[in-house]
Motif scaffolding. Structure first.
Motif, PDB file in Angstrom:
ATOM      1  N   HIS A 170       0.824  -1.211   0.000  1.00  0.00           N
ATOM      2  CA  HIS A 170       0.000   0.000   0.000  1.00  0.00           C
ATOM      3  C   HIS A 170       0.857   1.261   0.000  1.00  0.00           C
ATOM      4  O   HIS A 170       0.562   2.218  -0.699  1.00  0.00           O
ATOM      5  N   LYS A 171       1.905   1.227   0.810  1.00  0.00           N
ATOM      6  CA  LYS A 171       2.794   2.383   0.836  1.00  0.00           C
ATOM      7  C   LYS A 171       3.409   2.598  -0.545  1.00  0.00           C
ATOM      8  O   LYS A 171       3.512   3.729  -1.032  1.00  0.00           O
ATOM      9  N   LEU A 172       3.793   1.488  -1.172  1.00  0.00           N
ATOM     10  CA  LEU A 172       4.428   1.602  -2.487  1.00  0.00           C
ATOM     11  C   LEU A 172       3.453   2.184  -3.509  1.00  0.00           C
ATOM     12  O   LEU A 172       3.813   3.064  -4.294  1.00  0.00           O
ATOM     13  N   TYR A 173       2.192   1.705  -3.490  1.00  0.00           N
ATOM     14  CA  TYR A 173       1.204   2.242  -4.436  1.00  0.00           C
ATOM     15  C   TYR A 173       1.024   3.745  -4.233  1.00  0.00           C
ATOM     16  O   TYR A 173       0.998   4.521  -5.188  1.00  0.00           O
ATOM     17  N   ALA A 174       0.909   4.140  -2.959  1.00  0.00           N
ATOM     18  CA  ALA A 174       0.720   5.567  -2.688  1.00  0.00           C
ATOM     19  C   ALA A 174       1.920   6.361  -3.197  1.00  0.00           C
ATOM     20  O   ALA A 174       1.777   7.440  -3.769  1.00  0.00           O
TER      21      ALA A 174
END
Lengths: 308, 292
Positions: A198-202
């Motif tokens: 999720h952090k990477l997508y953001a």
């Protein structure tokens, strides 16, 4: 009329006014608004990673610079048209984000922040090294083209798109998960959220905007050099705008960008030497005294919804 | 690229690497202490080093003081400044989310750099005190680097002895192991935070004084040291103080090795690639885990 309707109506009016402005506005006005759009897009993008997940990016200007160079090289060396080159700039920035984000965002703690702190310098060094492609320290001149008005519209669309994207994310489950990571990452993991992903997508989403905007800025200025597209000051300005406006909100970055941009043009342009000092002081003051920013204060005072 | 490696070159790399590595270790120890004790990454660590270098420059240029004799002065000035910053600002974010402490120290950092630009101008300054090099066989090492190494080694050793043997040092280590238990044992944790911050700033100042004789002094010289100090901590393993020594040496050696093969511009990128690689492969550092 309900306040929400009033707000939406106001938005439509502002958008319409901005859309017709180039037809009777001055050249200076168009340029100033173009800059403002750029800051809104940049601040909004920083907000996507740092405001929503709490992972501070100290080097977001790196994506701006990477985008500027990608677009400039594609336009001058490969003869691409500027809209296509700017789209490619967004993709390139996203690729760079993947390269940095994958190793650094798997970890908790300050690793990501420091990695971003160094990224800028490294890119500047690389750009200076690959002189054949980038012109090195002497910079890169783009073929002359008078495209201020089309760039004005595209830049405006970018600002609107980043803000709309923020709204979509904040009102979605994805956004809720990001905010859960911000509030308590261990709890988020315990609830089954794949935090690293999720952090990477953001982060990837937050890199696209600066990449495209960087490409547009390069096309607009017609000339880029390492110091003009990788200044730490740009990152600082993005951060100050978001913090001041209200991090983790939809309209906070817009509000912060408008207030700081206008005051910058009107007042601080006369005091260029204390600019950074002032920004440093604003960061310290906001962190200590009003961590939710101007919009956060308004939200509490007027009981505005979280999605503002 | 054709580079012929001779034993002399290896010797040169090893010696230069260890010399600068000691300096890295000393400065990084300060950052590691603050991180260990307060769980705060002090982005302003590098700018404090810059201020230390300016203290030396002004004492040297105004009063002609031997730059190495300014060590106590620069360390004392930054010790006090560090404590002031801790007591006025940083202590407020010790328990706050990481975002707050990172942003706060970032704000302090850019304010300090801008203040230095206003007060000292952006002109490059130099302390031309020691020049020339010692030549031992095929290896040449510049004199200021040897002296810097010697002082850094002494200060780092003293810092470790202080942490290991004195009551205050033990209290600092105890606080970094567990703040709650330290508190229960009667340690005034607030005071430990204050002293640690001052102590760390003094270590940065010592670094500033020592490199003032080696490189040009300017307000923006510090930021890269925040990054490198952090890299040293990551290499050695966060929260592990002896790890700072190992990490410092490693960074020194790798940088020197890289400078054999790469241009100056590219070797700047080496430290960065190294950080990303370590985070990718072994994020707990070379020595691993948390222990003091």
């Amino acid at each position: 009329m309900s306040p929400a309707r009033l707000f939406q109506g106001g938005l439509v009016v502002v958008a319409a006014a901005l859309a017709v402005y180039p037809f009777f506005g001055t050249g200076y006005g168009v340029r100033a608004l173009l800059q403002l759009f750029m800051w809104i897009a940049l601040a909004g993008s920083w907000n996507l990673i740092s405001g929503l997940t709490g992972y501070v990016s100290f080097g977001h200007v790196a994506f701006f610079g990477a985008g500027a160079y990608t677009a400039a090289i594609l336009i001058t060396n490969a003869g691409w048209s500027w809209p296509l080159a700017c789209a490619a700039a967004g993709v390139a920035a996203c690729g760079l984000a993947l390269l940095i984000g994958y190793p650094c965002l798997r970890l908790k703690g300050p690793y990501f922040a420091i990695a971003m702190l160094g990224l800028n310098e490294v890119l500047r060094a690389l750009v200076s090294y690959f002189e054949g492609l980038t012109g090195g320290g002497s910079g890169l001149s783009l073929p002359t083209l008078q495209a201020s008005v089309p760039i004005y519209y595209v830049m405006g669309l970018c600002a609107a798109a980043v803000t709309a994207l923020t709204y979509v994310i904040i009102t979605s489950r994805f956004g809720l998960r990001l905010m859960t990571i911000r509030e308590d990452e261990v709890a988020a993991e315990a609830m089954g959220i794949d935090t690293a992903r999720h952090k990477l997508y953001a982060f990837l989403l937050s890199a696209v905007g600066p990449g495209i905007v960087g490409g547009l800025a390069a096309r607009d200025q017609g000339y880029i050099e390492p110091i003009s597209v990788f200044p730490l000051a740009t990152t600082i300005t993005m951060i100050v705008m978001v913090l001041f406006g209200g991090k983790g909100t939809v309209w906070g970055p817009v509000l912060g960008a408008v207030i700081l941009f206008v005051s910058q043009e009107v007042v601080w342009a006369r005091f260029p030497y204390v600019h950074q000092l002032l920004f440093g002081a604003i960061i310290v003051a906001v962190v200590l005294l009003m961590p939710r920013g101007v919009l956060g204060i308004l939200q509490i005072k007027y009981r505005l919804p979280r999605t503002v | 690229m054709n580079v012929v490696i001779t034993p002399a070159m290896i010797a040169q790399v090893v010696i230069s690497g260890l010399l600068s590595g000691t300096l890295y270790a000393m400065v990084a120890l300060g950052l590691a202490l603050i991180f260990g004790v307060m769980r705060v990454i002090n982005i302003a660590h590098g700018p404090m080093l810059m201020l230390g270098a300016y203290v030396t420059f002004f004492l040297y240029s105004a009063f002609g003081v031997n730059p190495y004799l300014t060590l106590p002065a620069s360390m004392a000035v930054l010790f006090v400044l560090g404590m002031l910053l801790e007591r006025t600002l940083v202590f407020r974010v010790v328990d706050a989310p990481e975002l707050s402490s990172l942003l706060l120290t970032f704000g302090i950092s850019i304010a300090l750099v801008n203040l230095a630009q206003l007060a000292f101008t952006s002109d490059l300054r130099a302390v031309e005190f020691l020049t020339g090099s010692f030549v031992i066989g095929p290896v040449a090492v510049s004199k200021p680097r040897i002296v810097a190494f010697a002082f850094a080694a002494i200060i780092t050793a003293a810092a470790f002895l202080f942490l290991r043997n004195t009551k205050l040092g033990k209290a600092i280590r105890a606080t970094s192991q567990s703040r709650d238990v330290a508190m229960v044992c009667g340690i005034n944790v607030g005071r430990i935070h204050l002293i640690t911050f001052g102590f760390a700033a003094a270590l940065a100042a010592a670094g500033g004084t020592l490199i003032a004789v080696i490189v040009a002094i300017q307000p923006e010289m510090g930021q890269i040291w925040t990054f490198k100090s952090f890299l040293v901590i990551v290499l050695g393993g966060a929260g592990n103080y002896p790890g700072a020594l190992v990490g410092g040496m490693l960074l020194g050696l790798i940088e020197q090795l890289a400078s054999l093969f790469l241009t100056t511009q590219l070797s700047e990128a080496v430290a960065y690639v190294l950080l990303v690689l370590v985070l990718l492969i072994r994020p707990t550092g070379i020595l691993g885990g948390r222990s003091t």
